[in-house]
Scaffold this active site. Sequence first.
Site, PDB file in Angstrom:
ATOM      1  CG  ASP A 179      -0.287  10.455   3.132  1.00 56.26           C
ATOM      2  OD1 ASP A 179       0.472   9.644   3.700  1.00 56.26           O
ATOM      3  OD2 ASP A 179       0.120  11.422   2.460  1.00 56.26           O
ATOM      4  CB  THR A 183       1.387  12.268  -4.673  1.00 53.76           C
ATOM      5  OG1 THR A 183       2.179  12.222  -5.842  1.00 53.76           O
ATOM      6  CG2 THR A 183       2.115  13.003  -3.563  1.00 53.76           C
ATOM      7  CG  LEU A 201       1.224  -5.427   0.024  1.00 53.28           C
ATOM      8  CD1 LEU A 201       0.502  -6.765  -0.127  1.00 53.28           C
ATOM      9  CD2 LEU A 201       2.664  -5.659   0.442  1.00 53.28           C
ATOM     10  CG  ASN A 219       6.087   1.736   1.571  1.00 54.31           C
ATOM     11  OD1 ASN A 219       7.104   1.189   1.974  1.00 54.31           O
ATOM     12  ND2 ASN A 219       6.114   2.899   0.941  1.00 54.31           N
ATOM     13  N   GLY A 246      -2.278  -4.001  -3.199  1.00 55.07           N
ATOM     14  CA  GLY A 246      -3.234  -3.920  -2.089  1.00 55.07           C
ATOM     15  C   GLY A 246      -2.578  -3.769  -0.742  1.00 55.07           C
ATOM     16  CG  ASN A 271       4.502  19.518   3.967  1.00 58.79           C
ATOM     17  OD1 ASN A 271       4.953  20.159   4.905  1.00 58.79           O
ATOM     18  ND2 ASN A 271       4.873  18.282   3.691  1.00 58.79           N
ATOM     19  N   GLY A 285       1.170  17.278   2.894  1.00 57.80           N
ATOM     20  CA  GLY A 285       1.793  16.855   4.153  1.00 57.80           C
ATOM     21  C   GLY A 285       1.100  15.563   4.557  1.00 57.80           C
ATOM     22  CD  GLU A 287       5.776  14.379   5.840  1.00 60.32           C
ATOM     23  OE1 GLU A 287       4.777  15.114   5.959  1.00 60.32           O
ATOM     24  OE2 GLU A 287       6.146  13.908   4.760  1.00 60.32           O
ATOM     25  CG  ASN A 309      -1.929  14.489   2.193  1.00 59.04           C
ATOM     26  OD1 ASN A 309      -2.375  15.596   1.920  1.00 59.04           O
ATOM     27  ND2 ASN A 309      -0.814  14.031   1.659  1.00 59.04           N
TER      28      ASN A 309
END
Length: 289
Positions: A237, A233, A206, A179, A210, A10, A38, A136, A42
């Site tokens: 990744d 952000t 988390l 996550n 962590g 992306n 993306g 994605e 990443n």
Amino acid sequence: MTIWNLGSINADMIYDVPHLPGPGETLSANRLDRYLGGKGANMSVAAARAGAQVAHIGAVGPDGRWALDRMTEYGVDTRHITGVEVPTGHAIIAVDAQGENNIILFPGSNHAITQGQLGQALSSALQGDVLVMQNETNLQVESAKMGRDLGLTVCYAAAPFQADAVQAVLPYLDFLILNEIEAEQLQQATGQSVTDLEVEHVIVTLGSKGARYYHRGAATDFPAHKVKAVDTTGAGDTFTGYVLAGMDRGMPMAQVISQANRAAALMVTRHGTADVIPDLKEVREARLD
Ligand code: ATP
Ligand code: RIB
């Protein structure tokens, strides 16, 4: 060994905003930056910066040459990224003063990968190589099946989360990463907790707490480092890319996850996505609590 990544690419348009916009709100941004992003790109860049050999399988549009060039410069094998007549994927990302974000995704060329392209790429894969996917791109199930048939270690990062997308690939997985919120969503949708899954390795990240690693009925916690987060952000990744690189190198899992925690902690102290993912030297030398 090689890490094969069927992954998104992306253009990330990152807006620095005073707060995340609410419904109907018009908000003026303080700054706009464009990064390579993306979840797929990443992860490829993170794994390459962690020292792995990474081959990315994906697609960019006529406007995506820069992304391909950048991935090559960052050490990713881009020979299996094709050019298609669909605009390159992009993400509109708002980041607030606390480093929290919200993201609007336009999939574009990330959904134009062909089965022929995937098959051709994976025909060069060797038993024991790693294959990773995220939610994605198209062809996730086909890829997972192919990976399993070829004897690859099949990994899935369940983001952006969709219960049916995870369920469709679950039977083929050796490794699942998601996550805390995604793990709860999976349980709500399927009635299965991460400990019920027949996947050998599961990591639940988390955030500032962590990560937790589940293996053969045992759960092990790996606390995060204390840093000042300015932009989260791409933290997940970066974490995943470092985990894959460590696993690919045959490092013990405890060492793999500790290193990934260090890389992701450094990442949240930086603004931006793929372009600013730390390399192994920075990760090893960083002074972290
Ligand atoms: P994102 O979608 O923002 O990329 P994610 O939701 O997939 O991330 P998180 O669980 O938020 O994943 O974070 C991934 C990893 O990043 C954590 O396991 C941790 O190692 C690191 N991390 C995230 N936030 C922080 C923080 N505030 N301080 C230190 N480390 C952090
Ligand atoms: O995880 C962060 C990524 O999500 C961004 O780079 C953006 O492109 C979206 O895919």
